[in-house]
Design an enzyme around this catalytic site. Sequence first.
Site, short mmCIF file in Angstrom:
data_model
loop_
_atom_site.label_atom_id
_atom_site.label_comp_id
_atom_site.label_asym_id
_atom_site.label_seq_id
_atom_site.Cartn_x
_atom_site.Cartn_y
_atom_site.Cartn_z
CB VAL A 74 63.24 -42.94 -20.52
CG1 VAL A 74 63.25 -41.42 -20.37
CG2 VAL A 74 64.57 -43.54 -20.11
CG ASP A 75 56.82 -40.34 -19.91
OD1 ASP A 75 56.27 -41.02 -20.80
OD2 ASP A 75 56.29 -39.38 -19.34
CE1 TYR A 112 65.50 -51.00 -27.44
CE2 TYR A 112 65.90 -52.08 -25.34
CZ TYR A 112 65.77 -50.92 -26.09
OH TYR A 112 65.93 -49.70 -25.48
CE LYS A 117 69.13 -49.94 -27.00
NZ LYS A 117 69.61 -48.68 -27.60
N1 NAI Z 1 62.49 -45.02 -23.60
C1 NAI Z 1 63.08 -45.95 -22.86
O1 NAI Z 1 62.46 -46.53 -21.93
C2 NAI Z 1 64.50 -46.30 -23.07
C3 NAI Z 1 65.18 -45.91 -24.20
N2 NAI Z 1 66.50 -46.29 -24.36
C4 NAI Z 1 67.24 -45.92 -25.55
O2 NAI Z 1 67.30 -44.50 -25.66
C5 NAI Z 1 67.45 -44.14 -27.03
C6 NAI Z 1 66.43 -43.07 -27.38
O3 NAI Z 1 65.16 -43.66 -27.26
P1 NAI Z 1 63.82 -42.85 -26.94
O4 NAI Z 1 64.09 -41.40 -26.92
O5 NAI Z 1 63.20 -43.51 -25.81
O6 NAI Z 1 63.02 -43.26 -28.22
P2 NAI Z 1 62.14 -42.38 -29.21
O7 NAI Z 1 61.45 -43.34 -30.10
O8 NAI Z 1 61.35 -41.45 -28.42
O9 NAI Z 1 63.25 -41.59 -30.03
C7 NAI Z 1 64.15 -42.24 -30.90
C8 NAI Z 1 64.39 -41.35 -32.11
O10 NAI Z 1 65.23 -42.09 -32.99
C9 NAI Z 1 64.77 -41.82 -34.30
N3 NAI Z 1 65.13 -42.91 -35.21
C10 NAI Z 1 64.66 -44.17 -35.21
N4 NAI Z 1 65.19 -44.86 -36.23
C11 NAI Z 1 66.01 -44.01 -36.87
C12 NAI Z 1 66.83 -44.14 -38.02
N5 NAI Z 1 66.91 -45.29 -38.71
N6 NAI Z 1 67.54 -43.06 -38.42
C13 NAI Z 1 67.46 -41.90 -37.75
N7 NAI Z 1 66.70 -41.72 -36.67
C14 NAI Z 1 65.98 -42.77 -36.23
C15 NAI Z 1 63.27 -41.71 -34.17
O11 NAI Z 1 62.70 -41.01 -35.27
C16 NAI Z 1 63.11 -41.00 -32.86
O12 NAI Z 1 63.03 -39.60 -33.05
C17 NAI Z 1 67.29 -45.44 -27.83
O13 NAI Z 1 68.55 -45.92 -28.19
C18 NAI Z 1 66.61 -46.38 -26.85
O14 NAI Z 1 66.87 -47.72 -27.13
C19 NAI Z 1 67.16 -46.99 -23.41
C20 NAI Z 1 66.52 -47.39 -22.26
C21 NAI Z 1 65.16 -47.08 -22.02
C1 LIG Z 2 60.69 -50.20 -25.78
C2 LIG Z 2 61.97 -50.02 -25.21
C3 LIG Z 2 61.89 -49.95 -23.77
C4 LIG Z 2 63.21 -50.10 -23.33
C5 LIG Z 2 63.26 -50.02 -21.91
C6 LIG Z 2 64.32 -50.84 -21.49
O1 LIG Z 2 65.39 -50.73 -22.02
C7 LIG Z 2 63.94 -51.74 -20.52
C8 LIG Z 2 64.54 -52.82 -20.27
C9 LIG Z 2 63.94 -53.80 -19.38
C10 LIG Z 2 64.20 -55.20 -19.79
O2 LIG Z 2 63.68 -55.51 -21.01
C11 LIG Z 2 63.62 -55.95 -18.64
C12 LIG Z 2 63.77 -55.03 -17.51
O3 LIG Z 2 63.47 -55.29 -16.40
C13 LIG Z 2 64.43 -53.79 -17.98
C14 LIG Z 2 64.20 -52.54 -17.21
C15 LIG Z 2 64.74 -52.66 -15.88
C16 LIG Z 2 64.80 -51.47 -15.04
C17 LIG Z 2 65.72 -51.86 -13.95
C18 LIG Z 2 65.76 -50.99 -12.78
C19 LIG Z 2 66.57 -51.70 -11.72
C20 LIG Z 2 66.63 -51.03 -10.42
O4 LIG Z 2 65.83 -50.16 -10.12
O5 LIG Z 2 67.55 -51.37 -9.66
#
Ligand code: NAI
Ligand SMILES: CCCCCC(=O)/C=C/[C@H]1[C@H](O)CC(=O)[C@@H]1CCCCCCC(=O)O
Length: 259
Positions: free
Chosen positions: A184-185, A149, A153
Amino acid sequence: SGLQRGGPWIFLGAQGQGLFQDFCVPVLQVAVVDLNKTVGEQCQAQLDAEFGEGRSVFIQCDVTHGDALRDAFQRTVDQFGRLDIVINNAGINNEKNWEKTIQVNLTSVIKGTYLALEHMSKEYGKQGGTIINVSSMAAFLHSPHQPVYTATKHGVIGFTRAMADAAAQDDYGVRINVLCPAFVDTPLLHTVEEEDNMGKFVKFKDDFKQSMNKFGVLQPSLIAEGMMRLISDPSLNGAVMKITCAKGIHFHTYEPMSA
Ligand SMILES: NC(=O)C1=CN([C@@H]2O[C@H](COP(=O)(O)OP(=O)(O)OC[C@H]3O[C@@H](n4cnc5c(N)ncnc54)[C@H](O)[C@@H]3O)[C@@H](O)[C@H]2O)C=CC1
Ligand SMILES: CCCCCC(=O)/C=C/[C@H]1[C@H](O)CC(=O)[C@@H]1CCCCCCC(=O)O
């Protein structure tokens, strides 16, 4: 950007952090592209309720299927006449099937960017536009819990910055930026506890959860705000926007190259 014209947009990966409620766009035309039918239909229902019917379309599509992704772009343009904004947002967290993680998180972002350029770049005789590729703070703070992952990224940032330079130097009329949220939630966050997703790395889940407690978890509305800024600020190209609980929306700065 296309914002002043009100779209059309294509949003790949619909769950998309529950973003749609938070986009305050007065005139909106959007294609929601997602693998998950239930999620896509829910998004479209929300958009219908908020903006009126006919402004959005849900296209069920697996972004890793090249022909289906190409069709999704074409259907969007057929429906709305043009394309102004593309958000490559779909992402998964699967260390067990890590090849799939590369396909969704990196290869499809590259394909989505190239298709977006075919429909927006002046190189193809189009009118310009803007692209957001979604990366993660995992590109800056790595964790033993998510090696592949994390690699994807990093890749999204490298690809986006190089393409942004190409766009500027060859006058594509398209701005390409990257967004890196911290936690993110959303449903994705729950996958970190599942052996099915994490494989042998599931043993690091407690460290990961501690990191969530330490850094906090963002609400999707702040991600929507960041996206709106990337879309509407014409000075941004090749920018790496970070969003964290501690600092909110801010930008990564790079050292200038030395000879
Ligand atoms: N939730 C988190 O903590 C974080 C999320 N991200 C990124 O944000 C983006 C959105 O993630 P979230 O909304 O959190 O995830 P989520 O799982 O809530 O939403 C992702 C969406 O992508 C769709 N998806 C997955 N595989 C697919 C495919 N092959 N074709 C079409 N659609 C597909 C899923 O059906 C889902 O609706 C992702 O790129 C994730 O890596 C980045 C940092 C943190
Ligand atoms: C399941 C996907 C969750 C993805 C969330 C994400 O992208 C998180 C990444 C973490 C990494 O794997 C290890 C970490 O510590 C990342 C999150 C860090 C948040 C940093 C905030 C820094 C700050 O507040 O300055």
